[in-house]
Design a protein around this motif. Structure first.
Motif, PDB file in Angstrom:
ATOM      1  N   PHE A  85       0.846  -1.186   0.000  1.00 16.68           N
ATOM      2  CA  PHE A  85       0.000   0.000   0.000  1.00 16.68           C
ATOM      3  C   PHE A  85       0.883   1.238   0.000  1.00 16.68           C
ATOM      4  N   HIS A  86       0.618   2.118  -0.935  1.00 17.51           N
ATOM      5  CA  HIS A  86       1.353   3.378  -1.045  1.00 17.51           C
ATOM      6  C   HIS A  86       0.385   4.496  -0.671  1.00 17.51           C
ATOM      7  N   PHE A  87       0.652   5.141   0.437  1.00 19.60           N
ATOM      8  CA  PHE A  87      -0.183   6.226   0.934  1.00 19.60           C
ATOM      9  C   PHE A  87       0.477   7.567   0.646  1.00 19.60           C
ATOM     10  N   ASP A  88      -0.328   8.551   0.303  1.00 20.82           N
ATOM     11  CA  ASP A  88       0.131   9.937   0.213  1.00 20.82           C
ATOM     12  C   ASP A  88      -0.885  10.761   0.997  1.00 20.82           C
ATOM     13  N   LEU A  89      -0.485  11.213   2.171  1.00 22.09           N
ATOM     14  CA  LEU A  89      -1.405  11.913   3.072  1.00 22.09           C
ATOM     15  C   LEU A  89      -1.325  13.435   2.938  1.00 22.09           C
ATOM     16  N   TYR A  90      -0.666  13.907   1.891  1.00 32.27           N
ATOM     17  CA  TYR A  90      -0.453  15.342   1.709  1.00 32.27           C
ATOM     18  C   TYR A  90      -1.755  16.139   1.762  1.00 32.27           C
ATOM     19  N   ARG A  91      -2.799  15.638   1.146  1.00 37.57           N
ATOM     20  CA  ARG A  91      -4.068  16.365   1.061  1.00 37.57           C
ATOM     21  C   ARG A  91      -5.032  16.036   2.206  1.00 37.57           C
ATOM     22  N   LEU A  92      -4.596  15.268   3.165  1.00 37.68           N
ATOM     23  CA  LEU A  92      -5.444  14.910   4.304  1.00 37.68           C
ATOM     24  C   LEU A  92      -5.716  16.157   5.146  1.00 37.68           C
ATOM     25  N   SER A  93      -6.983  16.413   5.443  1.00 35.73           N
ATOM     26  CA  SER A  93      -7.341  17.590   6.239  1.00 35.73           C
ATOM     27  C   SER A  93      -7.068  17.362   7.715  1.00 35.73           C
ATOM     28  N   GLU A  94      -7.469  16.184   8.201  1.00 36.11           N
ATOM     29  CA  GLU A  94      -7.242  15.847   9.601  1.00 36.11           C
ATOM     30  C   GLU A  94      -7.066  14.332   9.741  1.00 36.11           C
ATOM     31  N   PRO A  95      -6.276  13.893  10.707  1.00 33.41           N
ATOM     32  CA  PRO A  95      -5.968  12.470  10.853  1.00 33.41           C
ATOM     33  C   PRO A  95      -7.203  11.575  10.974  1.00 33.41           C
ATOM     34  N   GLU A  96      -8.283  12.094  11.552  1.00 36.17           N
ATOM     35  CA  GLU A  96      -9.487  11.288  11.762  1.00 36.17           C
ATOM     36  C   GLU A  96     -10.077  10.764  10.457  1.00 36.17           C
ATOM     37  N   GLU A  97      -9.769  11.417   9.332  1.00 35.07           N
ATOM     38  CA  GLU A  97     -10.243  10.933   8.034  1.00 35.07           C
ATOM     39  C   GLU A  97      -9.744   9.513   7.764  1.00 35.07           C
ATOM     40  N   LEU A  98      -8.605   9.166   8.342  1.00 37.32           N
ATOM     41  CA  LEU A  98      -8.040   7.830   8.142  1.00 37.32           C
ATOM     42  C   LEU A  98      -8.910   6.751   8.780  1.00 37.32           C
ATOM     43  N   GLU A  99      -9.617   7.093   9.837  1.00 37.02           N
ATOM     44  CA  GLU A  99     -10.526   6.139  10.484  1.00 37.02           C
ATOM     45  C   GLU A  99     -11.620   5.695   9.518  1.00 37.02           C
TER      46      GLU A  99
END
Length: 165
Positions: A85-99
C-alpha cells in the motif's frame, strides 16, 4: 545498523534503491517467515518518494503503472503473498479521516505500507519500522534510511551488503 545514507545521482538510482530494498525484504522473509513493513517517507515535493516506491513495487512483481496516490490517498498493489500500500497523506485535512478508510486494516503481517507525509496521520498510523528521508542536493538526492525496529536494523544490514556489491 541504525542508519544508512546514499547519494542518488538520478531517477534510475532512486528506482534501483527501491528495487534493492524489495529484494532484501523478500530474502529476509523467505528465511524467517512473513513480516509486514511500515515505512515513513519524508521529503519535499518532488524529492523522489514516489519514485522510490515505484522501484519497490515493481521489484515485488507489479507490471503496470505505479502512480502517486495524491488524490486517492492510497494505491493498493496485490502482489501475492504480499499486499503493498502506497499512501500519500499530503491532502489529508485531519488524521481522523483515516478512520473512515479503515486505516488499521492496512497494517498486517503480509502488508508493506509506504506512507508519504506521515505527520498528517499522527496518532492513527502504525509505528514505523523504517524512516526514509529524501532531500535535494543540487540535481541529485540524498537518501537516509533510519531503522526504527530490530527488523529494520537487519533490513539495513542486508541492504548495505546489496548496495556495496
Amino acid at each position: 545498523m541504525k542508519e544508512l545514507e546514499y547519494l542518488l545521482v538520478d531517477e534510475e538510482a532512486t528506482v534501483e534503491i527501491g528495487h534493492k530494498l524489495a529484494k532484501v525484504l523478500q530474502i529476509m522473509v523467505d528465511e524467517n517467515g512473513p513480516k509486514g513493513l511500515v515505512v515513513y517517507l519524508n521529503g519535499d515535493l518532488g524529492a523522489g518518494k514516489t519514485t522510490l516506491t515505484r522501484g519497490f513495487v515493481r521489484a515485488m512483481g507489479h507490471k503496470g503503472n505505479v502512480k502517486s496516490p495524491t488524490y486517492t490517498l492510497v494505491e493498493p498493489y496485490e502482489l501475492p503473498p504480499w499486499r503493498v500500500f502506497h499512501f500519500d497523506l499530503y491532502r489529508l485535512s485531519e488524521p481522523e479521516e483515516l478512520e473512515y478508510m479503515g486505516i488499521r486494516d492496512y497494517f498486517n503481517q503480509d502488508c508493506c505500507c509506504f506512507i508519504e507525509w506521515p505527520e498528517k496521520g499522527a496518532g492513527l498510523l502504525a509505528k514505523q519500522d523504517l524512516t526514509i528521508n529524501m532531500a535535494y542536493q543540487g540535481e541529485q538526492r540524498v537518501i537516509t534510511f533510519i531503522a526504527e525496529s530490530a527488523f529494520a536494523e537487519q533490513l539495513l544490514l542486508s541492504l548495505h551488503a546489496q548496495v556495496e556489491q
